[in-house]
Design a protein around this motif. Structure first.
Motif, mmCIF file in Angstrom:
data_model
loop_
_atom_site.group_PDB
_atom_site.id
_atom_site.type_symbol
_atom_site.label_atom_id
_atom_site.label_comp_id
_atom_site.label_asym_id
_atom_site.label_seq_id
_atom_site.Cartn_x
_atom_site.Cartn_y
_atom_site.Cartn_z
ATOM 1 N N PHE A 140 34.520 98.862 109.680
ATOM 2 C CA PHE A 140 35.188 97.935 109.284
ATOM 3 C C PHE A 140 34.791 97.086 109.047
ATOM 4 N N GLU A 141 34.889 96.202 107.905
ATOM 5 C CA GLU A 141 34.402 94.684 107.810
ATOM 6 C C GLU A 141 34.689 93.585 108.499
ATOM 7 N N SER A 142 35.250 93.851 109.669
ATOM 8 C CA SER A 142 35.432 92.426 110.535
ATOM 9 C C SER A 142 34.033 92.713 111.412
ATOM 10 N N VAL A 143 33.983 91.056 111.429
ATOM 11 C CA VAL A 143 31.898 90.860 111.812
ATOM 12 C C VAL A 143 32.186 90.895 113.165
ATOM 13 N N ARG A 144 33.540 90.654 114.278
ATOM 14 C CA ARG A 144 32.952 90.386 115.486
ATOM 15 C C ARG A 144 33.552 91.436 116.169
ATOM 16 N N PHE A 145 33.709 92.832 115.324
ATOM 17 C CA PHE A 145 34.457 93.957 115.953
ATOM 18 C C PHE A 145 33.011 94.845 115.319
ATOM 19 N N SER B 112 20.640 94.466 107.912
ATOM 20 C CA SER B 112 20.238 93.831 106.917
ATOM 21 C C SER B 112 21.369 93.044 106.288
ATOM 22 N N SER B 113 22.673 92.771 107.345
ATOM 23 C CA SER B 113 23.302 91.970 107.622
ATOM 24 C C SER B 113 23.410 90.386 107.580
ATOM 25 N N GLU B 114 24.320 89.783 106.920
ATOM 26 C CA GLU B 114 23.879 88.421 106.334
ATOM 27 C C GLU B 114 23.994 87.808 107.478
ATOM 28 N N ASP B 115 25.369 88.922 108.222
ATOM 29 C CA ASP B 115 25.116 87.570 110.006
ATOM 30 C C ASP B 115 24.410 88.399 111.114
ATOM 31 N N GLY B 116 23.629 87.248 111.324
ATOM 32 C CA GLY B 116 22.592 86.892 112.068
ATOM 33 C C GLY B 116 22.743 88.008 113.680
ATOM 34 N N GLU B 117 24.057 87.948 114.454
ATOM 35 C CA GLU B 117 24.203 88.804 115.638
ATOM 36 C C GLU B 117 24.191 90.025 115.424
ATOM 37 N N ARG C 276 37.302 98.732 104.599
ATOM 38 C CA ARG C 276 36.857 99.129 105.351
ATOM 39 C C ARG C 276 35.021 100.145 104.876
ATOM 40 N N ASN C 277 34.274 99.525 104.501
ATOM 41 C CA ASN C 277 33.295 99.916 103.086
ATOM 42 C C ASN C 277 31.857 100.195 104.339
ATOM 43 N N PRO C 278 31.720 101.756 105.160
ATOM 44 C CA PRO C 278 30.919 102.354 105.002
ATOM 45 C C PRO C 278 29.749 102.629 104.707
ATOM 46 N N PRO C 279 28.414 102.656 105.386
ATOM 47 C CA PRO C 279 27.372 102.793 104.780
ATOM 48 C C PRO C 279 27.004 103.819 104.384
ATOM 49 N N THR C 280 26.760 104.343 102.230
ATOM 50 C CA THR C 280 26.557 105.771 102.861
ATOM 51 C C THR C 280 24.690 106.036 101.981
#
Length: 391
Positions: free
Chosen positions: A195-200, A236-241, A387-391
């Motif tokens: 999922f693309e939800s950062v909180r999730f 490598s996410s843009e979100d630090g957490e 949703r965009n799972p890594p490949t």
């Protein structure tokens, strides 16, 4: 449900008139004593009584509530109030005694998204660092609706709140962890990361790290399920957490490999080194303010480099691991990160010392959780969450 505020002005005037400092204190007249007690009691909330009243509402059929003009917003407000009451560990345990736990768990299946989400929040508060309530929720089969909402709810917020409640329920709870593993919990966590939800994502990564830290034998399981590749993607996410959560998971896997004398493939090693070099470069370009905020990430990157390649990272050479003013040695962020901040005094951390000396691996189903195919076929039914799972 809101009450009028206390008549503080009247109480203050009464108090000042009886203690103005110009005369010695005397005995209250019976009339004054009665007035004062009535004034104070009128503003005192009987928590148990209120929880019983809320329980009665939760037990009332929806159609009856609707006929009485009770709206979903009213029920959300009621659950908000209940959550405040069960912040107390005693009140949390008393909810079961007064018959309120099972009706609350039924609200996890309510037709309204917000009520399902709020009910999960209340459950999370009840069981957080509370072994007695954890046991009661497990005995009431409360994990089942939480797992259902986590894996199958069309609303991503409901999924996120359910995952938060599951995390609180199984933390320091061996039967809960075993049940989660048997229910294909790791496969569900892998699905959550699509999922693309950062909180999730944050909650899923935090729980993955906790489970790996508590159950080293699970490192082989998550490796077989392809988690290392996924964790490197999120590092490598843009979100630090999110980055920190992924790095903590990778660190657990690296430490397990080192303890077991194992190693990853040359391709995985190359990708990991490339990832860490990119993070070191990114950290090197940070402003002084951002460097201070990224202290934990700096420590995680260095620890992961050391655990993977048995040498200090370039952060130490660049003087970026410990900044001026950070003269304390870097803490073991992976093992300390999940020290429960709430109700820590209530947790019995020594209860399982003897049990830990003889660990037994719980059986684990490796296949995808039931219904996962239908979830993927209907991935756009959750209100536009892609949703965009890594490949």
């Amino acid at each position: 449900m809101a009450k009028e505020g206390p008549n503080w002005e009247g109480l203050l005037k009464w108090s000042l008139s009886h203690a103005d400092g110009t005369r010695p204190p005397g005995n209250l007249s019976e009339e004054d004593r009665r007035w004062f007690m009535e004034a104070m009691q009128s503003q005192t909330v009987d928590v148990i009584r209120r929880m019983k009243e809320i329980t009665l509402v939760m037990q009332t059929p929806d159609q009856v509530l609707e006929s009485q003009g009770v709206t979903p917003q009213d029920l959300e407000d009621m659950l908000d109030e209940l959550q405040e009451h069960v912040e107390s560990i005693d009140m949390a345990n008393d909810l079961h005694s007064i018959g309120g736990l099972n009706p609350l768990l039924k609200y996890l299946r309510n037709s309204h998204d917000n009520i399902r989400a709020k009910a999960a929040e209340v459950v999370s508060t009840i069981v957080q660092n509370n072994p007695r309530s954890q046991q009661l929720v497990m005995e009431a089969n409360g994990l089942e609706p939480l797992l259902h909402n986590f894996t199958s709810d069309p609303d991503v917020t409901v999924r996120t709140k359910a995952l938060g409640a599951i995390s609180s329920l199984i933390r320091h709870n061996k039967p809960g962890i075993a049940a989660f593993r048997l229910a294909n919990g790791y496969s569900a966590l892998k699905d959550a990361l699509s999922f693309e939800s950062v909180r999730f994502q944050r909650k899923a990564l935090n729980l993955i790290q906790y489970l790996l830290h508590e159950n080293r034998s699970d490192c082989n399981i998550v490796t077989e399920l392809g988690f290392p590749r996924i964790l490197m993607h999120f590092a490598s996410s843009e979100d630090g957490e999110v980055r920190e959560g992924a790095l903590r998971g990778l660190l657990e896997l690296a430490r397990d490999r080192r303890e077991q004398g194992g190693s990853c493939s040359s391709e995985e090693e190359r990708k990991l080194k490339e990832l860490l070099e990119q993070r070191i470069e990114g950290i090197s370009l940070m402003s002084a303010e951002d460097l201070g905020a990224a202290r934990e990430e700096r420590q995680l990157v260095d620890s992961l480099w050391n655990a993977s390649f048995n040498e200090a990272s370039a952060l130490q050479e660049k003087g970026l691991l410990v900044l001026p003013g950070e003269d304390a040695p870097p803490p073991d962020v992976a093992s300390k990160h999940f020290e429960p901040p709430l109700r820590a005094w209530a947790a019995d951390r020594n209860a399982d010392v003897q049990a830990n000396s003889e660990k037994k691996d719980a059986p684990l189903l490796l296949g995808p959780p039931a219904g996962s195919a239908s979830r993927h076929n209907n991935s756009n039914t959750d209100g536009g969450d892609e949703r965009n799972p890594p490949t």
